[in-house]
Design a protein around this motif. Structure first.
Motif, PDB file in Angstrom:
ATOM      1  N   SER A 135      47.507  38.242  36.969  1.00 29.37           N
ATOM      2  CA  SER A 135      46.802  36.956  37.055  1.00 29.37           C
ATOM      3  C   SER A 135      46.717  36.420  38.483  1.00 29.37           C
ATOM      4  O   SER A 135      45.771  35.714  38.825  1.00 29.37           O
ATOM      5  CB  SER A 135      47.485  35.921  36.155  1.00 29.37           C
ATOM      6  N   HIS A 136      47.702  36.753  39.342  1.00 32.03           N
ATOM      7  CA  HIS A 136      47.656  36.262  40.723  1.00 32.03           C
ATOM      8  C   HIS A 136      46.526  36.903  41.526  1.00 32.03           C
ATOM      9  O   HIS A 136      46.217  36.447  42.631  1.00 32.03           O
ATOM     10  CB  HIS A 136      49.001  36.525  41.423  1.00 32.03           C
ATOM     11  N   LEU A 137      45.903  37.957  40.968  1.00 33.64           N
ATOM     12  CA  LEU A 137      44.794  38.617  41.655  1.00 33.64           C
ATOM     13  C   LEU A 137      43.440  38.128  41.161  1.00 33.64           C
ATOM     14  O   LEU A 137      42.402  38.549  41.682  1.00 33.64           O
ATOM     15  CB  LEU A 137      44.880  40.142  41.449  1.00 33.64           C
ATOM     16  N   SER A 138      43.444  37.244  40.152  1.00 36.08           N
ATOM     17  CA  SER A 138      42.184  36.842  39.540  1.00 36.08           C
ATOM     18  C   SER A 138      41.267  36.136  40.533  1.00 36.08           C
ATOM     19  O   SER A 138      40.047  36.357  40.534  1.00 36.08           O
ATOM     20  CB  SER A 138      42.453  35.938  38.327  1.00 36.08           C
ATOM     21  N   LYS A 139      41.833  35.289  41.395  1.00 36.26           N
ATOM     22  CA  LYS A 139      41.002  34.519  42.336  1.00 36.26           C
ATOM     23  C   LYS A 139      40.306  35.421  43.340  1.00 36.26           C
ATOM     24  O   LYS A 139      39.097  35.299  43.574  1.00 36.26           O
ATOM     25  CB  LYS A 139      41.873  33.490  43.063  1.00 36.26           C
ATOM     26  N   VAL A 140      41.051  36.318  43.980  1.00 36.60           N
ATOM     27  CA  VAL A 140      40.449  37.162  45.009  1.00 36.60           C
ATOM     28  C   VAL A 140      39.425  38.112  44.392  1.00 36.60           C
ATOM     29  O   VAL A 140      38.345  38.333  44.962  1.00 36.60           O
ATOM     30  CB  VAL A 140      41.537  37.935  45.783  1.00 36.60           C
ATOM     31  N   LEU A 141      39.689  38.657  43.194  1.00 37.41           N
ATOM     32  CA  LEU A 141      38.740  39.579  42.569  1.00 37.41           C
ATOM     33  C   LEU A 141      37.521  38.833  42.042  1.00 37.41           C
ATOM     34  O   LEU A 141      36.396  39.358  42.070  1.00 37.41           O
ATOM     35  CB  LEU A 141      39.437  40.344  41.431  1.00 37.41           C
ATOM     36  N   TYR A 142      37.721  37.602  41.603  1.00 35.34           N
ATOM     37  CA  TYR A 142      36.600  36.763  41.175  1.00 35.34           C
ATOM     38  C   TYR A 142      35.668  36.497  42.356  1.00 35.34           C
ATOM     39  O   TYR A 142      34.445  36.662  42.261  1.00 35.34           O
ATOM     40  CB  TYR A 142      37.139  35.451  40.607  1.00 35.34           C
ATOM     41  N   ASP A 143      36.240  36.070  43.483  1.00 32.22           N
ATOM     42  CA  ASP A 143      35.424  35.748  44.660  1.00 32.22           C
ATOM     43  C   ASP A 143      34.677  36.968  45.178  1.00 32.22           C
ATOM     44  O   ASP A 143      33.514  36.881  45.588  1.00 32.22           O
ATOM     45  CB  ASP A 143      36.299  35.159  45.759  1.00 32.22           C
ATOM     46  N   CYS A 144      35.343  38.127  45.185  1.00 32.37           N
ATOM     47  CA  CYS A 144      34.690  39.354  45.669  1.00 32.37           C
ATOM     48  C   CYS A 144      33.554  39.771  44.737  1.00 32.37           C
ATOM     49  O   CYS A 144      32.489  40.213  45.196  1.00 32.37           O
ATOM     50  CB  CYS A 144      35.722  40.476  45.783  1.00 32.37           C
ATOM     51  N   THR A 145      33.774  39.633  43.442  1.00 34.96           N
ATOM     52  CA  THR A 145      32.716  39.968  42.485  1.00 34.96           C
ATOM     53  C   THR A 145      31.541  39.018  42.631  1.00 34.96           C
ATOM     54  O   THR A 145      30.373  39.437  42.605  1.00 34.96           O
ATOM     55  CB  THR A 145      33.268  39.898  41.044  1.00 34.96           C
ATOM     56  N   ARG A 146      31.824  37.757  42.777  1.00 35.27           N
ATOM     57  CA  ARG A 146      30.755  36.768  42.931  1.00 35.27           C
ATOM     58  C   ARG A 146      29.908  37.076  44.153  1.00 35.27           C
ATOM     59  O   ARG A 146      28.672  37.020  44.102  1.00 35.27           O
ATOM     60  CB  ARG A 146      31.370  35.377  43.058  1.00 35.27           C
ATOM     61  N   GLU A 147      30.549  37.391  45.280  1.00 33.96           N
ATOM     62  CA  GLU A 147      29.794  37.702  46.486  1.00 33.96           C
ATOM     63  C   GLU A 147      28.976  38.974  46.323  1.00 33.96           C
ATOM     64  O   GLU A 147      27.836  39.065  46.806  1.00 33.96           O
ATOM     65  CB  GLU A 147      30.745  37.836  47.674  1.00 33.96           C
ATOM     66  N   SER A 148      29.517  39.968  45.650  1.00 28.39           N
ATOM     67  CA  SER A 148      28.788  41.225  45.431  1.00 28.39           C
ATOM     68  C   SER A 148      27.560  40.992  44.559  1.00 28.39           C
ATOM     69  O   SER A 148      26.480  41.553  44.826  1.00 28.39           O
ATOM     70  CB  SER A 148      29.712  42.255  44.770  1.00 28.39           C
ATOM     71  N   ILE A 149      27.708  40.173  43.517  1.00 28.12           N
ATOM     72  CA  ILE A 149      26.558  39.861  42.660  1.00 28.12           C
ATOM     73  C   ILE A 149      25.479  39.127  43.466  1.00 28.12           C
ATOM     74  O   ILE A 149      24.284  39.419  43.357  1.00 28.12           O
ATOM     75  CB  ILE A 149      27.011  39.012  41.459  1.00 28.12           C
ATOM     76  N   THR A 150      25.905  38.174  44.278  1.00 29.77           N
ATOM     77  CA  THR A 150      24.966  37.421  45.112  1.00 29.77           C
ATOM     78  C   THR A 150      24.195  38.355  46.035  1.00 29.77           C
ATOM     79  O   THR A 150      22.964  38.256  46.162  1.00 29.77           O
ATOM     80  CB  THR A 150      25.719  36.373  45.950  1.00 29.77           C
ATOM     81  N   THR A 195      39.921  39.669  33.946  1.00 28.92           N
ATOM     82  CA  THR A 195      38.664  39.983  33.262  1.00 28.92           C
ATOM     83  C   THR A 195      37.903  38.718  32.862  1.00 28.92           C
ATOM     84  O   THR A 195      36.671  38.737  32.790  1.00 28.92           O
ATOM     85  CB  THR A 195      38.946  40.824  32.009  1.00 28.92           C
ATOM     86  N   LYS A 196      38.613  37.617  32.621  1.00 23.00           N
ATOM     87  CA  LYS A 196      37.943  36.408  32.161  1.00 23.00           C
ATOM     88  C   LYS A 196      36.933  35.896  33.182  1.00 23.00           C
ATOM     89  O   LYS A 196      35.774  35.596  32.849  1.00 23.00           O
ATOM     90  CB  LYS A 196      38.976  35.337  31.852  1.00 23.00           C
ATOM     91  N   GLY A 220      39.428  24.750  41.628  1.00 27.70           N
ATOM     92  CA  GLY A 220      40.085  24.062  40.536  1.00 27.70           C
ATOM     93  C   GLY A 220      40.398  24.948  39.357  1.00 27.70           C
ATOM     94  O   GLY A 220      41.451  24.829  38.739  1.00 27.70           O
ATOM     95  N   GLU A 221      39.471  25.817  38.989  1.00 32.49           N
ATOM     96  CA  GLU A 221      39.670  26.640  37.804  1.00 32.49           C
ATOM     97  C   GLU A 221      40.367  27.919  38.190  1.00 32.49           C
ATOM     98  O   GLU A 221      39.933  28.637  39.068  1.00 32.49           O
ATOM     99  CB  GLU A 221      38.306  26.945  37.172  1.00 32.49           C
ATOM    100  N   SER A 222      41.458  28.217  37.531  1.00 31.49           N
ATOM    101  CA  SER A 222      42.106  29.489  37.787  1.00 31.49           C
ATOM    102  C   SER A 222      42.124  30.278  36.492  1.00 31.49           C
ATOM    103  O   SER A 222      42.373  29.716  35.420  1.00 31.49           O
ATOM    104  CB  SER A 222      43.525  29.279  38.307  1.00 31.49           C
TER     105      SER A 222
END
Length: 456
Positions: free
Chosen positions: A362-377, A334-335, A327-329
């Motif tokens: 901005s069209h790359l925010s989702k994929v980079l967000y998901d990759c960062t989240r998985e790396s942190i996990t 960086t945000k 839902g949130e984009s």
């Protein structure tokens, strides 16, 4: 070359071409048609045609009675069975119920006549005389012809009656669009079935002309009919959707798309649940430590952040299960990454931004967000690290994302669900990813994703 030799040569070429064309048709139907019983029966009909054509080639090459007998025995395997196979196909294709007699009679007739062929030397009922250049047909030959024609015609009538029933059924009224669409589909189905009926009746008609000697033909014109049949079958298959070939292809494509979407949702659920639970575990651990130290304010802060993270995780899981996008984009790359880094309390996470973030990325925010989240996990669960560093480099035509920790590392990197998810996301975005690690040297993830042209 004598004239009759030239004729045999031409006939041989015709037989070879027809047999080859039928084989190509069989392969096409086998690969494209539905996995139904009627398809197998129809392929049996075509196999019978191939057997008959090959036997005719053997006949042209036969030089003695034994070779002649082998050719006739082989060829009659197809001739005796084709009528029964066609009848069974018509019944199965139209979902027509067969009585016990209806099921048994075609098979019995085919079996009895073929037994008559292979035992002919004992009774000479199928062929009265049998020698090179002179084969005289007996009464059983003609009963076989009659049985074959009967079942071919019966099967064709069944198909035609099915066409008529479909046409009457189309007269019912639904919505205008549905009626028009169904009418087009029904017309295509009927055209395909009519071509299939014609593909069988044409060789039968030519065979009747040859056997009746109405035109005193010196060679069997039935192969010409089979050649026409192949063309009609391919036309019915590819243009008029015989055996629902296009429908089966559409179903296959739909299954692939559903499987792809199912995998995407499963990956989203895995990443969201994994990150949320890992972060909650981290907050609970910090809250427990703060509580033991009597730092009630810190404990309350950690519990509040855990509650907020739980709420966000539930929302993301609900969206994934409902096959919705996140839902949130984030307008800026960086945000989202800054938000993820700020949630980590167990170890410090340093974020360095090189270059200027803008809507261009901005069209790359989702994929980079998901990759960062998985790396942190992964770092919090497995690395035993004391810090993390995230570097985002904004270039003219791409973005680099480098995530590293000072944890235990490993000598062998195994692609678990998390790493596979990162690879698949980056690949889908048209980028590249590398994982680098050594025992005791931490873990590093390097991602490069190109900026899509023409967006801004």
């Amino acid at each position: 070359m004598p004239g009759w030799y030239r004729m045999e040569f031409v006939l041989g070429i015709i037989y070879i071409m027809v047999a080859g064309a039928v084989l190509v048709s069989m392969v096409a139907l086998y690969l494209l048609g539905p996995d139904k019983q009627y398809k197998k029966i129809y392929l049996g009909c075509q196999a019978a045609v191939v057997v008959w054509c090959v036997s005719q080639i053997f006949l042209l090459l036969s030089s003695d009675t034994i070779e002649l007998a082998v050719s006739y025995v082989f060829g009659n395997l197809g001739i005796c069975s084709i009528g029964a196979l066609w009848y069974y196909f018509a019944c199965l294709y139209t979902n027509r119920k067969m009585s016990t007699a209806g099921k048994a009679l075609p098979a019995v007739a085919a079996s009895v006549h073929y037994i008559g062929v292979i035992t002919n030397p004992l009774h000479h009922i199928f062929y009265k005389s049998f020698d090179i250049g002179r084969v005289t047909r007996g009464p059983m030959f003609y009963t076989n012809v009659f049985a074959t024609y009967f079942f071919v015609v019966a099967g064709s009538v069944i198909l035609y009656m099915n066409l008529t029933a479909d046409k009457i059924g189309d007269s019912g009224v639904d919505s205008e669009n549905d009626t028009n669409e169904d009418s087009v589909k029904s017309d295509r189905a009927r055209n395909g079935q009519l071509l299939i009926v014609a593909s069988v009746l044409i060789p039968v008609f030519l065979n009747i002309v040859y056997l009746s000697k109405l035109f005193m033909l010196t060679f069997d014109i039935t192969p010409l009919g089979f050649g026409i049949s192949v063309i009609l079958v391919m036309l019915a298959t590819m243009k008029y959707n015989f055996m629902d070939v296009h429908r089966e292809l559409a179903i296959t494509n739909e299954k692939l798309l559903l499987e792809k979407e199912r995998n995407r949702i499963a990956q989203q659920v895995h990443d969201t649940a994994g990150h949320t639970l890992t972060m909650i575990q981290s907050y609970m651990k910090l809250a427990e430590i703060s509580n033991e130290k009597g730092e009630n304010s810190e404990t309350g802060t950690y519990l509040s952040e855990a509650r907020t993270l739980t709420s966000n995780g539930i929302r993301e899981l609900r969206e994934a299960i409902n096959e919705m996008k996140k839902g949130e984009s984030y307008e800026l790359v960086t945000k989202g990454i800054m938000q993820l880094a700020g949630q980590v309390k167990e170890i410090p996470v340093e974020v360095t931004v090189k270059g200027e973030d803008s809507e261009k990325y901005s069209h790359l925010s989702k994929v980079l967000y998901d990759c960062t989240r998985e790396s942190i996990t992964n770092t919090l669960k497995y690395a035993n690290a004391s810090k993390m560093e995230i570097v985002i480099k904004f270039k003219e035509n791409s973005v680099d994302l480098i995530i590293s920790d000072d944890g235990d590392g490993c000598d062998e990197i195994k692609d678990n669900n998390g790493l596979l998810g990162i690879k698949e996301r980056v690949k889908k975005a048209g980028g590249t990813v590398r994982f680098i690690s050594e025992k005791g040297e931490g873990f590093l993830t390097r991602i490069n994703v190109a900026v899509k042209k023409g967006i801004f």
